[in-house]
Design a protein around this motif. Structure first.
Motif, mmCIF file in Angstrom:
data_model
loop_
_atom_site.group_PDB
_atom_site.id
_atom_site.type_symbol
_atom_site.label_atom_id
_atom_site.label_comp_id
_atom_site.label_asym_id
_atom_site.label_seq_id
_atom_site.Cartn_x
_atom_site.Cartn_y
_atom_site.Cartn_z
ATOM 1 N N LEU A 38 0.977 -1.238 0.242
ATOM 2 C CA LEU A 38 -0.278 0.082 0.163
ATOM 3 C C LEU A 38 0.823 1.013 0.040
ATOM 4 C CD1 LEU A 38 -2.945 -1.047 2.559
ATOM 5 C CD2 LEU A 38 -2.721 -0.127 -0.309
ATOM 6 N N ALA A 39 2.214 1.349 0.113
ATOM 7 C CA ALA A 39 2.851 2.192 0.486
ATOM 8 C C ALA A 39 3.260 2.547 -0.763
ATOM 9 C CB ALA A 39 3.762 1.720 2.073
ATOM 10 N N ALA A 40 3.582 1.580 -1.272
ATOM 11 C CA ALA A 40 3.986 1.455 -2.971
ATOM 12 C C ALA A 40 3.156 2.631 -3.932
ATOM 13 C CB ALA A 40 5.004 -0.125 -3.095
ATOM 14 N N GLU A 41 1.894 2.089 -3.434
ATOM 15 C CA GLU A 41 1.000 3.028 -4.276
ATOM 16 C C GLU A 41 0.440 4.062 -3.725
ATOM 17 O OE1 GLU A 41 -2.458 -0.224 -3.867
ATOM 18 O OE2 GLU A 41 -1.238 -1.386 -4.455
ATOM 19 N N GLY A 42 0.795 4.481 -2.723
ATOM 20 C CA GLY A 42 0.458 5.624 -1.879
ATOM 21 C C GLY A 42 -0.487 5.760 -0.926
#
Length: 426
Positions: free
Chosen positions: A258-262
């Motif tokens: 999720l962090a990689a997707e913002g």
């Protein structure tokens, strides 16, 4: 905004508490009017699930959870959300819990595993009982356990028999876990089941969501409901009565994705070991808090099964609140009381109240009231707790403005006497 290594946002523990309380809808009441059915549904959707429990010392737990956030409302509206609205149902989302019907497909992997599980349903005689139950509901409409008779030869049920003497009761429960049936409504507190295809056609009528996508969405929703979370807090949010729908390692992996997707931000929270994660939707509120605005103002009482405190380790780590429900503890060994309600005040959990409500006299008896050791009694806090208790009385059908509506029987003299003197309930 201050950052640390790896561009993690650095958050104080106090800020984390404020953000979590806001994410849970417990920072302030959203309006002064009486809550509507739309408000109830929006709150259930915001939380993702509302845990159910059979204990009813003051009100049912799910009613208390909604009152804590919204204030007084007509509890009959919850029944309408079930039937005829078909807006909510139930599943093992956090033990048995109310869930928005739109979330049920996220639990299809669990239902499919339940269908493949060996056990009671593999016996041909039991399979015949399940088929009989499905045929009855298909023909006669929604039914509950009370609509089926115990076999004449069954005799009285043993005290420890979970399903009693009715094989149909066990069949209903298993068919619910498998997703063949859903809870259509409750009569009192008894579940009434209907065919899933009648209530939630999309559950099996649509193409299945891949399990990896279910886990991603459950992680996203858990983080949104928690506001600030570790992987273990995220994993605990959606779980059965035992195992989580998201193992901790899976939750950690999904949070990184999720962090990689913002859709998640890594954070360092003062005093909490390991990586934490922040819902990006809370960034504007974090800026407001750092500008001295938007801090929680609500004082209210919480159900023991409220999602703010149901993870006891999180409650201890984040709020310094060591909480255990003592309903199943022998009376002589109880420290605080049978059914204590945590007291939330302006973003802090400051104590616990052990109440009993008499529905005939409409009087709430405060059998015990304890503040946390670090809390200093004050006139402001006394008034806030008294007002919250009276608001609960009004919700339960009493007159919260009547001086005799609350009876304060006991408080720890060293810490609570000034508080009770100010509240006028010594």
């Amino acid at each position: 905004m201050a950052t640390g290594v790896s561009d993690s946002i650095v958050i104080s523990r106090e800020e984390a508490r404020w953000l979590v309380v806001a994410a849970q809808g417990l920072d302030r009441r959203p309006h002064r009017r009486r809550a509507t059915k739309a408000d109830l549904l929006a709150t259930i959707q915001r939380l993702g699930c509302v845990q159910l429990d059979s204990i009813s010392v003051v009100s049912r737990s799910h009613e208390t959870v909604l009152w804590s956030r919204l204030g007084s409302f007509n509890t009959a509206l919850i029944a309408e959300l079930y039937d005829p609205d078909a807006a909510v149902a139930e599943f093992l989302a956090h033990a048995a819990a109310i869930v928005p019907v739109g979330l049920l497909p996220l639990f299809r992997p669990y239902m499919e595993r339940a269908r493949q599980r060996e056990g009671w349903a593999t016996d041909p005689a039991n399979r015949a009982v399940m088929d009989h139950v499905l045929d009855r509901i298909r023909r006669d409409g929604p039914l509950g356990s009370r609509h089926f008779e115990s076999p004449e030869e069954a005799g009285p049920a043993a005290p420890w028999a979970w399903y009693g003497t009715k094989p149909e009761r066990r069949a209903l429960d298993l068919l619910w876990l498998r997703g063949d049936l859903v809870v259509r409504r409750r009569d009192g507190f008894q579940r009434v089941f209907d065919l899933a295809e009648r209530v939630v056609p999309a559950l099996w009528g649509n193409e299945a969501i891949f399990e990896v996508d279910c886990r991603r969405e459950l992680t996203r929703r858990a983080l949104g409901a928690l506001g600030v979370a570790t992987a273990s807090w995220t994993a605990d949010y959606f779980r059965t009565g035992g195992p989580s729908h998201l193992p901790v390692r899976t939750a950690a992996s999904e949070l990184r994705a999720l962090a990689a997707e913002g859709a998640a931000l890594q954070a360092v929270v003062e005093g909490i070991a390991g990586p934490c994660w922040l819902d990006p939707a809370l960034l504007p509120l974090l800026d407001e808090l750092r500008a001295g605005r938007g801090r929680p103002v609500l004082t209210t009482l919480l159900s023991p099964f409220d999602s703010l405190v149901w993870d006891r380790d999180r409650a201890l780590t984040l709020f310094g609140f060591d909480y255990r429900l003592e309903s199943y503890t022998p009376a002589v060994k109880r420290r605080y009381g049978y059914y204590t309600l945590p007291i939330l005040d302006r973003g802090r959990i400051v104590g616990r109240l052990d109440p009993a409500y008499d529905r005939w006299t409409k009087v709430l008896t405060a059998k015990a009231l304890h503040l946390e050791p670090w809390v200093r009694p004050s006139a402001r806090l006394a008034t806030a707790i008294d007002r919250a208790a009276r608001d609960l009385v009004a919700f339960l059908g009493g007159d919260g403005g009547e001086p005799s509506a609350i009876r304060w029987l006991h408080a720890d003299p060293a810490t609570m006497l000034p508080l009770l003197e100010r509240a006028g309930r010594q």
